[in-house]
Design an enzyme around this catalytic site. Structure first.
Site, PDB file in Angstrom:
ATOM      1  N   ASN A 109      53.330  46.537 -58.308  1.00  0.00           N
ATOM      2  CA  ASN A 109      52.686  46.736 -57.014  1.00  0.00           C
ATOM      3  C   ASN A 109      53.756  47.095 -55.991  1.00  0.00           C
ATOM      4  O   ASN A 109      54.901  46.672 -56.104  1.00  0.00           O
ATOM      5  CB  ASN A 109      51.972  45.442 -56.586  1.00  0.00           C
ATOM      6  CG  ASN A 109      51.256  45.597 -55.245  1.00  0.00           C
ATOM      7  OD1 ASN A 109      50.543  46.561 -55.029  1.00  0.00           O
ATOM      8  ND2 ASN A 109      51.467  44.640 -54.353  1.00  0.00           N
ATOM      9  N   HIS A 111      54.610  46.694 -51.947  1.00  0.00           N
ATOM     10  CA  HIS A 111      54.201  45.874 -50.812  1.00  0.00           C
ATOM     11  C   HIS A 111      55.061  46.239 -49.602  1.00  0.00           C
ATOM     12  O   HIS A 111      56.280  46.383 -49.735  1.00  0.00           O
ATOM     13  CB  HIS A 111      54.376  44.384 -51.157  1.00  0.00           C
ATOM     14  CG  HIS A 111      53.936  43.491 -50.049  1.00  0.00           C
ATOM     15  ND1 HIS A 111      52.607  43.288 -49.745  1.00  0.00           N
ATOM     16  CD2 HIS A 111      54.649  42.755 -49.152  1.00  0.00           C
ATOM     17  CE1 HIS A 111      52.521  42.468 -48.714  1.00  0.00           C
ATOM     18  NE2 HIS A 111      53.745  42.131 -48.336  1.00  0.00           N
ATOM     19  N   SER A 138      58.884  46.554 -50.886  1.00  0.00           N
ATOM     20  CA  SER A 138      59.313  46.000 -52.171  1.00  0.00           C
ATOM     21  C   SER A 138      58.367  46.470 -53.261  1.00  0.00           C
ATOM     22  O   SER A 138      57.156  46.529 -53.056  1.00  0.00           O
ATOM     23  CB  SER A 138      59.261  44.464 -52.146  1.00  0.00           C
ATOM     24  OG  SER A 138      59.966  43.926 -51.051  1.00  0.00           O
ATOM     25  N   ASP A 147      51.705  38.690 -54.268  1.00  0.00           N
ATOM     26  CA  ASP A 147      52.981  39.274 -53.833  1.00  0.00           C
ATOM     27  C   ASP A 147      54.167  38.392 -54.222  1.00  0.00           C
ATOM     28  O   ASP A 147      55.183  38.360 -53.529  1.00  0.00           O
ATOM     29  CB  ASP A 147      52.982  39.515 -52.311  1.00  0.00           C
ATOM     30  CG  ASP A 147      51.901  40.510 -51.894  1.00  0.00           C
ATOM     31  OD1 ASP A 147      51.605  41.424 -52.683  1.00  0.00           O
ATOM     32  OD2 ASP A 147      51.345  40.361 -50.793  1.00  0.00           O
TER      33      ASP A 147
END
Length: 196
Positions: A109, A111, A138, A147
């Site tokens: 992912n 972020h 990130s 996260d």
């Protein structure tokens, strides 16, 4: 070398998805984007994916009674496409622990903060409100903690006097478009090595 078959999950315009698709055009890029999936039929990124010859799929989360049932439908679709890696690019759904476990070590992912700072939503507003001097983005492995997975790559930008959440977001987004393809390449190479 057979490239790692990659799915991208989006909920909106998909600018990070576009950056990944552009990077994947390179002959030596180790990931092949085989499908783009969205929980929203009106996600603007779907048109870009289709125009670039990538299979698109809408699985509407409101059609499922539970998060687990919805995630099972996504999982079934990804496996039907022989997907090996999953990149979340503005996919505005929290995935269930069972789904994440099934893709352990293969789902990443992006972020818009320097994790572990500002997990969750409204990262730029929070950074400005707290007087942060530095913001950024990130790429991390996805784990059941929101996260919270291991960080693969980060980039920083200064928070400038007079910044608004929108001006800061625009600067951070440029960095997102640089580091996300690098992180996907790292993951794809790891998958290829495991496969061989």
């Amino acid at each position: 070398m057979t490239k790692a078959r990659t799915a991208i999950l989006i909920s909106g315009r998909g600018s990070n998805m576009m950056a990944l698709v552009e990077a994947a055009r390179a002959a030596d890029f180790p990931a092949n984007i085989v499908c783009v999936l969205s929980n929203k039929a009106d996600a603007k990124g779907l048109a870009f994916a289709a125009a670039n010859g990538i299979a698109t799929k809408v699985i509407d989360n409101t059609a499922y009674p539970t998060r687990e049932a919805y995630d099972a439908a996504i999982d079934a679709y990804l496996r039907s496409k022989d997907v090996e890696a999953v990149a979340l690019a503005g996919f505005m759904r929290v995935l269930s622990a069972d789904f994440i476990a099934g893709w352990d070590g293969r789902i990443i992912n992006i972020h818009p903060s320097i994790l572990p700072a500002y997990k969750g939503l409204h990262t730029h507003e929070r950074a400005i409100a707290e007087g942060a001097k530095v913001a950024g983005c990130s790429v991390h492995m996805v784990t059941p903690e929101l996260d919270g997975g291991p960080v693969l790559m980060q980039a920083e930008v200064p928070v400038l006097p007079g910044d608004t959440p929108d001006t800061l977001a625009a600067r951070v987004l440029k960095e997102e478009h640089k580091i996300y393809p690098q992180a996907l390449a790292w993951l794809a190479n790891r998958i290829i090595e495991e496969r061989e």
